[in-house]
Design an enzyme around this catalytic site. Structure first.
Site, PDB file in Angstrom:
ATOM      1  N   PRO A  48     -32.831  -7.230  34.065  1.00  0.00           N
ATOM      2  CA  PRO A  48     -32.817  -5.835  34.881  1.00  0.00           C
ATOM      3  C   PRO A  48     -31.675  -5.783  35.856  1.00  0.00           C
ATOM      4  O   PRO A  48     -31.793  -6.481  36.844  1.00  0.00           O
ATOM      5  CB  PRO A  48     -34.060  -5.778  35.580  1.00  0.00           C
ATOM      6  CG  PRO A  48     -34.501  -7.066  35.756  1.00  0.00           C
ATOM      7  CD  PRO A  48     -33.939  -7.975  34.752  1.00  0.00           C
ATOM      8  N   VAL A  65     -28.763  -4.700  38.466  1.00  0.00           N
ATOM      9  CA  VAL A  65     -28.493  -3.838  39.576  1.00  0.00           C
ATOM     10  C   VAL A  65     -26.938  -3.992  40.010  1.00  0.00           C
ATOM     11  O   VAL A  65     -26.357  -5.075  39.907  1.00  0.00           O
ATOM     12  CB  VAL A  65     -29.383  -4.198  40.827  1.00  0.00           C
ATOM     13  CG1 VAL A  65     -28.903  -3.343  42.021  1.00  0.00           C
ATOM     14  CG2 VAL A  65     -30.786  -4.097  40.440  1.00  0.00           C
ATOM     15  N   ASP A  75     -29.044  -9.772  38.415  1.00  0.00           N
ATOM     16  CA  ASP A  75     -30.429 -10.040  37.790  1.00  0.00           C
ATOM     17  C   ASP A  75     -31.435  -9.791  38.861  1.00  0.00           C
ATOM     18  O   ASP A  75     -31.748 -10.691  39.729  1.00  0.00           O
ATOM     19  CB  ASP A  75     -30.580 -11.306  37.047  1.00  0.00           C
ATOM     20  CG  ASP A  75     -31.721 -11.289  36.280  1.00  0.00           C
ATOM     21  OD1 ASP A  75     -32.869 -10.608  36.376  1.00  0.00           O
ATOM     22  OD2 ASP A  75     -32.143 -12.068  35.306  1.00  0.00           O
ATOM     23  N   HIS A  76     -32.128  -8.572  38.945  1.00  0.00           N
ATOM     24  CA  HIS A  76     -33.116  -8.286  39.938  1.00  0.00           C
ATOM     25  C   HIS A  76     -34.285  -9.014  39.964  1.00  0.00           C
ATOM     26  O   HIS A  76     -35.027  -9.230  40.723  1.00  0.00           O
ATOM     27  CB  HIS A  76     -33.536  -6.866  39.861  1.00  0.00           C
ATOM     28  CG  HIS A  76     -33.743  -6.197  41.394  1.00  0.00           C
ATOM     29  ND1 HIS A  76     -34.142  -7.058  42.623  1.00  0.00           N
ATOM     30  CD2 HIS A  76     -33.407  -4.966  41.622  1.00  0.00           C
ATOM     31  CE1 HIS A  76     -34.288  -6.044  43.517  1.00  0.00           C
ATOM     32  NE2 HIS A  76     -33.760  -5.118  43.052  1.00  0.00           N
ATOM     33  N   ARG A  77     -34.617  -9.867  38.866  1.00  0.00           N
ATOM     34  CA  ARG A  77     -35.771 -10.813  38.464  1.00  0.00           C
ATOM     35  C   ARG A  77     -35.354 -12.046  39.612  1.00  0.00           C
ATOM     36  O   ARG A  77     -36.381 -12.569  40.294  1.00  0.00           O
ATOM     37  CB  ARG A  77     -35.875 -11.416  37.264  1.00  0.00           C
ATOM     38  CG  ARG A  77     -36.288 -10.069  36.296  1.00  0.00           C
ATOM     39  CD  ARG A  77     -36.325 -10.858  34.745  1.00  0.00           C
ATOM     40  NE  ARG A  77     -34.941 -11.244  34.640  1.00  0.00           N
ATOM     41  CZ  ARG A  77     -34.614 -12.202  33.387  1.00  0.00           C
ATOM     42  NH1 ARG A  77     -35.823 -12.091  32.544  1.00  0.00           N
ATOM     43  NH2 ARG A  77     -33.471 -12.667  33.012  1.00  0.00           N
TER      44      ARG A  77
END
Length: 445
Positions: A240, A242, A416-418
């Protein structure tokens, strides 16, 4: 007695399954030595020169330039005992000579050869399909002046480096019609460009894949382009993304760069804005290690790296490659400048190896060299962040309440928003910006 050995196409990188034959440097009848470069191939990651693993006399080439060969399939046969007596009848075995045995091995005079596989020849416009590869008479080694010799397909293989071949395709120039002006008859970039200028009607030149009826040209997706496309799709639909942006005044950085040009330790080193950005990233990573981590989906773990293998996205005639500067966090500004200069020169010449592009931890893409201000870069698979460095421009800027001209640059960070939260990504981007806006801030890190 004669003893024939076959050299199967090796896996030159992690997980590679096939490669395209670019140029042979030997032909049947040539004597080869151990570690002599015999062929140049293009994998999904880079162009690679393969050395011969044994000495002897070449008896057969199993693939022509332009063919795609699977890993493990023989590409050359060498007689490693050419002065021996005629071969005696082979001893009985469980299989007949040439017969495929269980496990995919082939019974040969000296045991079992590599597994079977296919060599797929790239279709050429106006040519008939090639049913099966035949022995190829390739070029003499570049070290000795030669005239291109006929090959089994009926034409000849022009002597030209892969970037020059790509340029010729783009300009619609037929390499077979050119006489190379380079050493030993090698066709140069200048030869191709001159041919394109002199040919006023490019449409009269036969371009592979071009359809006059539709005025369209189709090019097979292979090699570096194929690998890049798959990697970007995997990344875009797995991590994901950002993206955050920051505009900074880099006038102090550019002033420092100008002073360093006259410094005794930097006179022989090309220090670019990219080198400053690389140094700033390495310093900022120490305060926000999350951007240098990776997401292990199989183990459901975040892997934090105690080193920084800095990837530098480079646009080359072969396509996008991302070679790495190993342990960049342990390098000084001078060392980074030297490493980056060597890295870009190697990439530009198409000599970056697959090993040089593996196991990166963070990537910088310098889109500013194309005059681009900013963008939304896609994270490289296996990493958690990528920084885009925009063009440095003279722009109006407010300093102490006054509008003055300054050197301004835009940064874009995708993460990576994880792995990286918004606060961590923002902090990292702010740190990089602060270091580029005022290099003296490095003393506080």
């Amino acid at each position: 007695m004669p003893q024939f050995k076959q050299f199967p196409l090796p896996d030159t990188g992690e997980g590679l399954t096939e490669a395209e034959i670019l140029t042979w440097h030997v032909k049947p009848g040539d004597t080869v030595t151990v570690n002599q470069i015999i062929v140049e191939i293009e994998t999904a990651k880079a162009a690679v020169e393969l050395p011969c693993p044994f000495a002897g006399v070449v008896t057969q080439l199993h693939a022509q330039p332009g063919e795609t060969v699977e890993v493990g399939v023989p590409i050359i046969t060498v007689d490693v005992d050419p002065g021996g007596a005629p071969a005696a009848e082979p001893p009985a075995s469980d299989g007949k000579i040439g017969e495929e045995m269980p496990g995919g091995r082939i019974a040969t005079l000296v045991g079992y050869g590599p597994r079977t596989g296919s060599a797929k020849r790239r279709a050429r416009k106006g040519s008939a399909p090639v049913a099966a590869p035949e022995p190829v008479v390739a070029q003499e080694p570049v070290a000795a002046p030669v005239v291109p010799e006929p090959v089994a397909a009926g034409g000849y293989v022009p002597l030209a480096k892969p970037p020059v071949r790509k340029l010729a395709k783009e300009l619609g120039v037929d390499l077979h019609a050119l006489n190379g002006s380079g050493r030993d008859g090698v066709i140069t970039r200048e030869d191709v460009e001159s041919a394109a200028r002199n040919g006023s009607d490019v449409s009269t030149v036969e371009v592979p894949g071009y359809d006059p009826a539709t005025r369209e040209r189709r090019v097979a997706v292979r090699g570096v382009r194929k690998a890049t496309a798959q990697a970007m799709v995997d990344s875009a639909f797995t991590a994901p993304h950002v993206t955050e942006f920051l505009t900074i005044d880099v006038t102090p950085m550019m002033e420092l760069r100008a002073r360093l040009k006259n410094h005794p330790e930097f006179r022989d080193v090309k220090i670019t804005p990219l080198a400053f950005a690389a140094r700033a990233v390495c310093l900022a990573i120490k305060r926000t290690p999350d951007v240098n981590a990776s997401w292990d989906a199989a183990a459901n773990e975040i892997v934090y790296k105690s080193y920084a293998h800095l990837g530098i996205a480079a646009a080359t005639p072969r396509g996008l490659v991302v070679p790495k500067v190993r342990d960049a966090d342990a390098m000084s500004l001078r060392e980074l400048g030297i490493a980056l200069e060597q890295l870009t020169a190697t990439a530009r010449d198409g000599k970056t190896t697959p090993a040089d592009m593996q196991n990166g931890t963070f990537t910088i893409t310098n889109i500013g060299v194309f005059g681009i201000d900013t963008g939304t870069p896609i994270i490289n698979p296996g990493e958690s962040a990528i920084l885009a460095l925009g063009a440095i421009r003279d722009m109006p800027w407010v300093v102490d309440g006054q509008v003055v001209p300054r050197k301004v640059c835009q940064l874009a960070l995708s993460f990576d928003h994880r792995v990286v939260d918004g606060q961590q990504g923002s902090q990292f981007l702010a740190d990089v910006g602060a270091l580029l806006a005022d290099p003296a801030m490095a003393f506080t890190f």
